[in-house]
Scaffold this active site. Sequence first.
Site, PDB file in Angstrom:
ATOM      1  N   HIS A 491       0.833  -1.207   0.000  1.00 29.25           N
ATOM      2  CA  HIS A 491       0.000   0.000   0.000  1.00 29.25           C
ATOM      3  C   HIS A 491       0.871   1.262   0.000  1.00 29.25           C
ATOM      4  O   HIS A 491       0.718   2.148  -0.860  1.00 29.25           O
ATOM      5  CB  HIS A 491      -0.909  -0.019   1.231  1.00 29.25           C
ATOM      6  CG  HIS A 491      -1.748   1.213   1.398  1.00 29.25           C
ATOM      7  ND1 HIS A 491      -3.089   1.239   1.122  1.00 29.25           N
ATOM      8  CD2 HIS A 491      -1.437   2.474   1.816  1.00 29.25           C
ATOM      9  CE1 HIS A 491      -3.567   2.447   1.347  1.00 29.25           C
ATOM     10  NE2 HIS A 491      -2.582   3.214   1.780  1.00 29.25           N
ATOM     11  N   GLU A 492       1.786   1.344   0.945  1.00 27.97           N
ATOM     12  CA  GLU A 492       2.623   2.541   1.044  1.00 27.97           C
ATOM     13  C   GLU A 492       3.555   2.668  -0.155  1.00 27.97           C
ATOM     14  O   GLU A 492       3.876   3.778  -0.590  1.00 27.97           O
ATOM     15  CB  GLU A 492       3.414   2.529   2.357  1.00 27.97           C
ATOM     16  CG  GLU A 492       2.558   2.526   3.613  1.00 27.97           C
ATOM     17  CD  GLU A 492       1.539   3.661   3.665  1.00 27.97           C
ATOM     18  OE1 GLU A 492       1.776   4.714   3.031  1.00 27.97           O
ATOM     19  OE2 GLU A 492       0.501   3.488   4.329  1.00 27.97           O
ATOM     20  N   HIS A 495       1.846   4.547  -2.858  1.00 25.12           N
ATOM     21  CA  HIS A 495       2.005   5.996  -2.685  1.00 25.12           C
ATOM     22  C   HIS A 495       3.389   6.438  -3.169  1.00 25.12           C
ATOM     23  O   HIS A 495       3.525   7.484  -3.821  1.00 25.12           O
ATOM     24  CB  HIS A 495       1.868   6.370  -1.211  1.00 25.12           C
ATOM     25  CG  HIS A 495       0.459   6.413  -0.710  1.00 25.12           C
ATOM     26  ND1 HIS A 495      -0.539   7.124  -1.332  1.00 25.12           N
ATOM     27  CD2 HIS A 495      -0.120   5.850   0.393  1.00 25.12           C
ATOM     28  CE1 HIS A 495      -1.667   6.997  -0.645  1.00 25.12           C
ATOM     29  NE2 HIS A 495      -1.443   6.222   0.398  1.00 25.12           N
ATOM     30  N   HIS A 498       3.595   6.793  -6.828  1.00 28.78           N
ATOM     31  CA  HIS A 498       2.903   8.010  -7.239  1.00 28.78           C
ATOM     32  C   HIS A 498       3.836   9.217  -7.117  1.00 28.78           C
ATOM     33  O   HIS A 498       3.812  10.128  -7.955  1.00 28.78           O
ATOM     34  CB  HIS A 498       1.670   8.197  -6.354  1.00 28.78           C
ATOM     35  CG  HIS A 498       0.632   9.113  -6.926  1.00 28.78           C
ATOM     36  ND1 HIS A 498      -0.515   9.443  -6.233  1.00 28.78           N
ATOM     37  CD2 HIS A 498       0.545   9.787  -8.105  1.00 28.78           C
ATOM     38  CE1 HIS A 498      -1.254  10.261  -6.969  1.00 28.78           C
ATOM     39  NE2 HIS A 498      -0.628  10.484  -8.110  1.00 28.78           N
TER      40      HIS A 498
END
Length: 701
Positions: A491-492, A495, A498
């Site tokens: 999940h992290e 980010h 991104h």
Amino acid sequence: MKKTGIVIAAILSLVLNACNSKMTEVNPLLEASNNPFGAPAFDKIKNEHYKPAFEAAIAQGKAQIDSIVNNTEAPTFANTVEALEYSGRTLTNISSIFFNLNEAATDSVMQSIALEVSPMLTDYSNDIMLNEKLFARIKSVYDSKDSLKLNPEQARLLEETYKGFVRNGSNLAGEDKAKFKEINKELSQLGLQFGQNVLAATNKFFLTITDSSQLKGLPDYVKEMGAAEAKEKSVKGWVFTLQAPSYGPFMQYSENRELKEKMWKASNTKAFKDEFDNREIVKKIAGLRIERANLLGFATHADYVLDENMAKNPKTVNAFLKDLLDRTLPYAKQDVAEVEKYAQSTGFEGKLMPWDFSYYSEKYKNEKFAVNDELLKPYFKLENVQTAIFALADSLYGLKFKENKDIPVYHPDVKAYEVYDASGRFMSLLYMDFFPRASKRGGAWMTSFRDMSIEKGVEKRPFVSLVCNFTKPTETSPSLLTHYELTTLLHEFGHALHGMLAEGTYPSITGTNVARDFVELPSQIMENWAFKKEFLSSFAKHYQTGEAIPDELINKIIAAKNYLSGYTNIRQLSFGINDMAWHSLTKVPSTSVEAFEKDAIKATQLLPAVDSTCFTTSFSHIFAGGYSAGYYSYKWAEVLEADAFSLFEEKGIFSKEVAASFRDNILSKGNLMDADVLYRNFRGRDPKPEALLVKLGMGKK
């Protein structure tokens, strides 16, 4: 232009001399870094450097704003909007370093500095946003935008800059403008104090066990972790804390119901009715947010926030939350009933309480699917997981990661990596910080020390930081992750992608600087690989034997994927509903914080409510972070990612074609266009909400 630069340099020099009169060394926060890629000089930065650096950088920023305001030439995009975008960059860099470290490696001195410089920064921001001459120049450019022949990126920056000024009070006058400034300053202080209280309350509590019989049920790895924590605290026996890697396993496996109740109540009363009490701060923040929204013409804080998000208004968000609640609540109740029935079959008597649920749900999961963390952790050695995630990023996006031990880091646990794309182009620095410590807040997050930008033709690639709280290595075993921690890291890392794959000229609209209910799409889509056989089998090997994870075990992970999906979905909805309740207020409630919370989430209550507990007082996401009136975005983005990942499933989970489209249309674009446009460019249509229910096992394929 040269004259302006000389004036700014002179002011900066004067301030530096005044601030550093007692210092013989140069302030590393204010000098150009000699590190590779200009990386921050964490090895040189000391606490005494921060305040002088803030003061000098604020003076520099003010001089840059003055040069824009006092420019005798007519306002243009270049001399006003673009000049404003690049002003205060020194201050931005210093703030990024300081406030990120205040979350990940703080101490009492840094916390005091934070409280001291926060109002200075709020004043600086207010002085810009409420500068009438500056806004007049921006408005002049904005009013003539149709004749300026701006490219799409320039047009977007102009639009976002103008809106930003309006949303930050530039159209206010007289007393309203002064009031707005004071509200912002007070909110900044209160948010910092809230977070510091939560950290202090978390660190204050720890459970010490000296009688080995009280460890019954705990796996060896949990006992080893407890022993290591005790050793670190210089106490005998075993210590368990409220940090997730310690708290979670203890609640899952301990057979001592009395101790679990103690742990659960400690976790659910953080900063509540103790010396770190946040109740009054919660009400003050809620009240000030209402007042600020009203000044700007909005009925509530939620109206103010959501005007910038995909959802646009509270009506849409509340309808979204209610629809999900109505459609998934029966599944959640069934989940709880099944666990309760199982508990009773083992001899449990009475009503299942919140501190019982983790234990019995874990035992039921093990019986139903024959899979648990103790079985899985040996296959998820942290180093192997990290290598696999790097390989996944390579497979999808052609990224290569190279550790650089010469780049300074802010704590010995941290590692720094250079990131390159398939062509050999440098993309980013990536800092990885995995383990809990008293100086780090709980949870996991991605942040950045520098955003993507191009200034005067010079490209400045991002410096991204990924911070987690995973199980520490012990004297007898390496760091072994639970499957949940594996999912968290993915999940992290989403980010981080991104941030690392950002393209664009203007830092305020690149990377993760997107609508709050869109920013979780890149992160949540990455979680899907944690349940894909092709990915898991590529790296999961037993840390002792080297044996590959058996297909049977992977199949069990996949089979158990939606175990308690109804329960966990309702739990997430309860946070979003509580958030919207606090921020849909038109006045501060006269009831207690505890009573308000209880009433707000009563429809989501699946287990008995416990008196004198309250999670609002430690709800840092909405009272100390950036998720106020935005916590719903986790579920909103889950709809987006479920629909988006269905394209990967259709074309192949390692499809370079889909990955290239996701990179080009989502990851690299930042805030160049509205989020719904970016999504349609990737998917070819609007998202289908049914995709989430299908993913959760509650809908028809």
